[in-house]
Design an enzyme around this catalytic site. Structure first.
Site, PDB file in Angstrom:
ATOM      1  CG  ASP A  20      -1.719   1.351   1.250  1.00 48.79           C
ATOM      2  OD1 ASP A  20      -1.630   2.068   0.447  1.00 48.79           O
ATOM      3  OD2 ASP A  20      -2.225   1.181   2.240  1.00 48.79           O
ATOM      4  CE  LYS A  81      -1.549   6.851  -3.406  1.00 47.85           C
ATOM      5  NZ  LYS A  81      -2.093   6.031  -2.480  1.00 47.85           N
ATOM      6  CD  GLU A 180      -5.074   3.374  -2.618  1.00 54.12           C
ATOM      7  OE1 GLU A 180      -5.908   4.450  -2.055  1.00 54.12           O
ATOM      8  OE2 GLU A 180      -3.962   3.711  -2.888  1.00 54.12           O
ATOM      9  CG  ASP A 202      -9.486   4.649   1.363  1.00 55.45           C
ATOM     10  OD1 ASP A 202      -9.135   5.369   2.068  1.00 55.45           O
ATOM     11  OD2 ASP A 202      -8.816   4.031   0.668  1.00 55.45           O
TER      12      ASP A 202
HETATM   13  P1  ADP Z   1      -3.088   7.250   3.302  1.00 51.48           P
HETATM   14  O1  ADP Z   1      -3.665   6.055   2.592  1.00 51.48           O
HETATM   15  O2  ADP Z   1      -3.733   8.477   2.451  1.00 51.48           O
HETATM   16  O3  ADP Z   1      -1.718   7.193   3.420  1.00 51.48           O
HETATM   17  P2  ADP Z   1      -3.974   6.435   5.612  1.00 51.48           P
HETATM   18  O4  ADP Z   1      -5.075   5.336   5.577  1.00 51.48           O
HETATM   19  O5  ADP Z   1      -2.647   5.740   6.235  1.00 51.48           O
HETATM   20  O6  ADP Z   1      -3.736   7.225   4.591  1.00 51.48           O
HETATM   21  O7  ADP Z   1      -4.387   7.497   6.864  1.00 51.48           O
HETATM   22  C1  ADP Z   1      -3.721   8.310   7.418  1.00 51.48           C
HETATM   23  C2  ADP Z   1      -4.395   9.637   7.722  1.00 51.48           C
HETATM   24  O8  ADP Z   1      -5.278   9.023   8.956  1.00 51.48           O
HETATM   25  C3  ADP Z   1      -3.911  10.745   8.344  1.00 51.48           C
HETATM   26  O9  ADP Z   1      -4.493  11.737   7.995  1.00 51.48           O
HETATM   27  C4  ADP Z   1      -3.796  10.490   9.797  1.00 51.48           C
HETATM   28  O10 ADP Z   1      -3.734  11.881  10.497  1.00 51.48           O
HETATM   29  C5  ADP Z   1      -5.301  10.086   9.869  1.00 51.48           C
HETATM   30  N1  ADP Z   1      -5.395   9.263  11.199  1.00 51.48           N
HETATM   31  C6  ADP Z   1      -4.676   7.876  11.605  1.00 51.48           C
HETATM   32  N2  ADP Z   1      -5.385   7.613  12.728  1.00 51.48           N
HETATM   33  C7  ADP Z   1      -6.208   8.405  13.119  1.00 51.48           C
HETATM   34  C8  ADP Z   1      -7.150   8.802  14.241  1.00 51.48           C
HETATM   35  N3  ADP Z   1      -7.061   7.796  15.254  1.00 51.48           N
HETATM   36  N4  ADP Z   1      -8.046   9.735  14.173  1.00 51.48           N
HETATM   37  C9  ADP Z   1      -8.133  10.619  13.327  1.00 51.48           C
HETATM   38  N5  ADP Z   1      -7.285  10.423  11.984  1.00 51.48           N
HETATM   39  C10 ADP Z   1      -6.459   9.500  12.144  1.00 51.48           C
HETATM   40 MG    MG Z   2      -4.841   4.650   1.871  1.00 49.81          MG
END
Ligand code: ADP
Ligand code: MG
Length: 615
Positions: A20, A81, A180, A202
């Protein structure tokens, strides 16, 4: 790799990992016995998608780079990205918020200036992939050279190509790009349901995707996708950051917004507060800088109020997606939450209200996409029983016709692999060249769509306007990558043209980056590249052996079969050469020769899967 993509053979090759490659966070996973598992690295299960160019001239990713976001913001990039496969004019808005410096001379390919060197987005992404690859190799104790990588459903052709380029630069052969949301559904094992309709919501750091999937007797089909490539946790962070910066200006009488290091520290502070608020009703934003302290209470009520417009922006794409899928909300059986931002209680309740169903949250929303990528990898390596995964193309594809109007050949949400053929003619008497302009988008006029590529079909016989017959054929492969071919039907003159996205790297540029990135002796490099090419050749040759026993093969015309034989012999001749480019060229040739066969086989698989269907 058309034949290879539909080969579900049982030959055992080296392990394929699932990746991912996220805007914010990246993960690598593999299939352990029967279940997918995330592979941890030295910094934990997540590799932060931040890349820094060290003083020593190395690109590093993950926690080390995140530290440098504060100390050396001028040499560090996050959310790369968002820049993948995009042109300078595409990202103007982005640059206002991001402290990236575009290197001079960036035209069709963006280069980010990081200290004394400039890097393209695929090179920067490759640093993240290299870290994930290294983590997997250390954990599994074997070299890893093949991967499945996930991309947002909305990624266009150029963005998908850029992701594949990043893989190659990192020394990974990208066997498949998977949307995804599709991966998430696989991770939940929802394919084991006999039938049903599933929505995947998502909300990550940088992108929002909504997909409606349909399952029926082993067939897993994406009915529709929608979303917003500019919506996610980053927007919440930016909102809180602006408020905090204003607060600080009022309290300290100082504007920190121009100080990169301070802004990054403050950004981390607001993110921490935001993430805590998903679990507790109130928290504080804590920030220290230059001996001063900023402390601000933040209650969930206020937070919810602030982010309501952001959460609301996800709802219209959801409604559109449901409507595109041609289903009623009541028909949706399951809803899956993906992405870290779906931990926010307000997001969960909004989703529940819209879909009138309690969403799945059993798996970690940040890991579920990587887990699904590992499932797909296992399917490709034959570790999992036959399974066919259908995806759709997220945006319509067409060509420019008279008056700047788009003629769409493949409509959005078409199931892929897909192909379409249409006939065109000349507009001017005696015309011998036709400019084929390939565009992507939903609007009617070319100027409102995205330009993917232009090429000339040359050498048409000069005829009065309207008499020439030009056949244009679009083919989208299983990765969602487009090939366009044009043919003058009168002369039979054919010109197969591989579409190179307008904003992308040329083959030569990718090759150069691979060479640079290996940082090893030339001989080693040659050897390794030839070996990698041979692995790829092995795969397609093995797939070919199987394909020869299929009905689809016997259904081919004699000349198609002899074309395949010829291409296969040429590949065998090139196989032991130390020239990887030659081997790859022969692989491509065999791929092209087996295009028809692959389509036939795919149709057979679909037919067989549908056979048991009750009506
Ligand atoms: P991406 O696929 O865009 O890389 P992710 O699915 O890993 O993103 O999610 C990352 C986002 O989720 C970030 O903006 C992070 O701050 C947010 N995030 C992670 N944990 C929490 C939480 N407990 N509450 C709110 N937002 C969260
Ligand atoms: Mg993601």
């Amino acid at each position: 790799m058309q034949v290879f993509n539909i080969d579900f053979g049982e030959q055992k090759r080296s392990r394929i990992v699932g990746i991912d490659l996220g805007t914010t966070n990246s993960l690598v996973a593999y299939m352990d016995a029967a279940r997918p598992e995330v592979i941890p690295g030295p910094d934990g299960r997540i590799v932060t998608s931040v890349v820094s160019h060290t003083e020593a001239g190395e690109l590093v990713a993950g926690e080390a780079a995140r530290q440098m976001l504060v100390t050396r913001p001028d040499r560090t990039v996050y959310s790369v990205k968002r820049l993948m496969g995009r042109g300078v004019e595409d990202i103007g808005e982005e640059l206002k918020l991001f402290p990236f410096r575009i290197a001079e001379g960036s035209e069709s390919v963006i280069r980010l200036a990081l200290g004394e060197r400039a890097f393209t987005p695929p090179e920067i992404s490759a640093a993240i992939l290299r870290q994930l690859k290294a983590n997997a190799e250390a954990f599994l104790g074997e070299p890893i050279s093949q991967a499945v990588i996930t991309v947002p459903a909305y990624f266009n052709d150029a963005q998908r190509q850029a992701t594949k380029d990043a893989g190659r630069i990192a020394g990974l052969e990208v066997l498949r790009l998977v949307n995804e949301p599709t991966a998430a559904a696989l991770a939940y094992g929802l394919d084991k349901r006999q039938e049903g309709i599933i929505a995947v919501y998502d909300l990550g750091g940088g992108t929002f995707d909504i997909s409606i999937l349909k399952l029926r007797d082993g067939i897993f089909e994406v009915l529709a996708t929608n979303g917003d490539t500019h919506l996610g946790g980053d927007d919440i962070d930016n909102l809180l950051l602006r408020i905090a910066l204003e607060d600080i200006q009022t309290e300290w009488g100082e504007d920190l917004s121009g100080i990169g290091g301070a802004v990054q520290l403050l950004r981390r502070a607001v993110i921490e507060a935001k993430e805590q608020l998903s679990f507790v009703p109130e928290t504080q934003i804590r920030f220290e800088y230059g001996g001063r302290q900023y402390l601000r209470e933040l209650k969930r009520d206020l937070f919810d109020h602030l982010i309501t417009p952001i959460v609301d922006r996800t709802l219209e794409p959801c409604r559109q997606c449901i409507s595109d899928a041609g289903v009623a909300v009541e028909q949706i059986d399951e809803v899956v939450l993906v992405g870290g931002s779906t931990r926010i209680p307000l997001v969960r309740s909004a989703v529940e209200r819209l879909f009138r169903a309690r969403p799945h949250t059993e798996l970690n929303p940040e890991e579920v996409v990587a887990l699904g990528a590992a499932v797909q990898a296992a399917i490709l390596s034959g570790d999992v029983e036959d399974k066919l995964l259908l995806d759709v193309t997220p945006l319509s594809l067409g060509i420019e016709t008279m008056g700047g109007v788009v003629s769409k050949l493949i409509h959005r949400n078409s199931t892929i692999p897909a192909s379409a053929t249409e006939h065109f003619t000349t507009a001017v008497d005696g015309q011998t060249n036709v400019l084929i302009h390939v565009v992507q988008g939903e609007r009617e006029m070319v100027k409102d769509c995205r330009s993917l590529a232009r090429f000339d079909l040359k050498g048409i016989d000069p005829l009065p306007a309207g008499l020439a017959r030009i056949e244009v054929r679009f083919l989208i492969d299983a990765n969602g990558i487009l090939n366009v071919a044009a043919r003058d039907l009168r002369t039979g003159k054919q010109q197969e043209v591989e579409v190179k996205p307008s904003y992308g790297l040329t083959e030569d540029q990718v090759e150069m980056m691979i060479e640079e990135s290996y940082q090893m002796a030339e001989e080693d490099l040659k050897e390794r590249q030839a070996r990698e090419a041979r692995v790829e050749a092995d795969a397609i040759l093995a797939a070919m052996e199987k394909a020869r026993q299929s009905d689809a093969y016997f259904d081919l015309a004699d000349e198609e079969r002899s074309g395949i034989d010829r291409a296969q012999n040429e590949l065998l001749l090139a196989y032991h050469s130390d020239n990887h480019l030659l081997i790859r060229a022969k692989i491509e040739q065999l791929n092209a020769a087996t295009m028809k066969l692959a389509e036939n086989m795919m149709n057979t698989v679909v037919r067989q899967a549908l056979k048991g269907t009750k009506i």
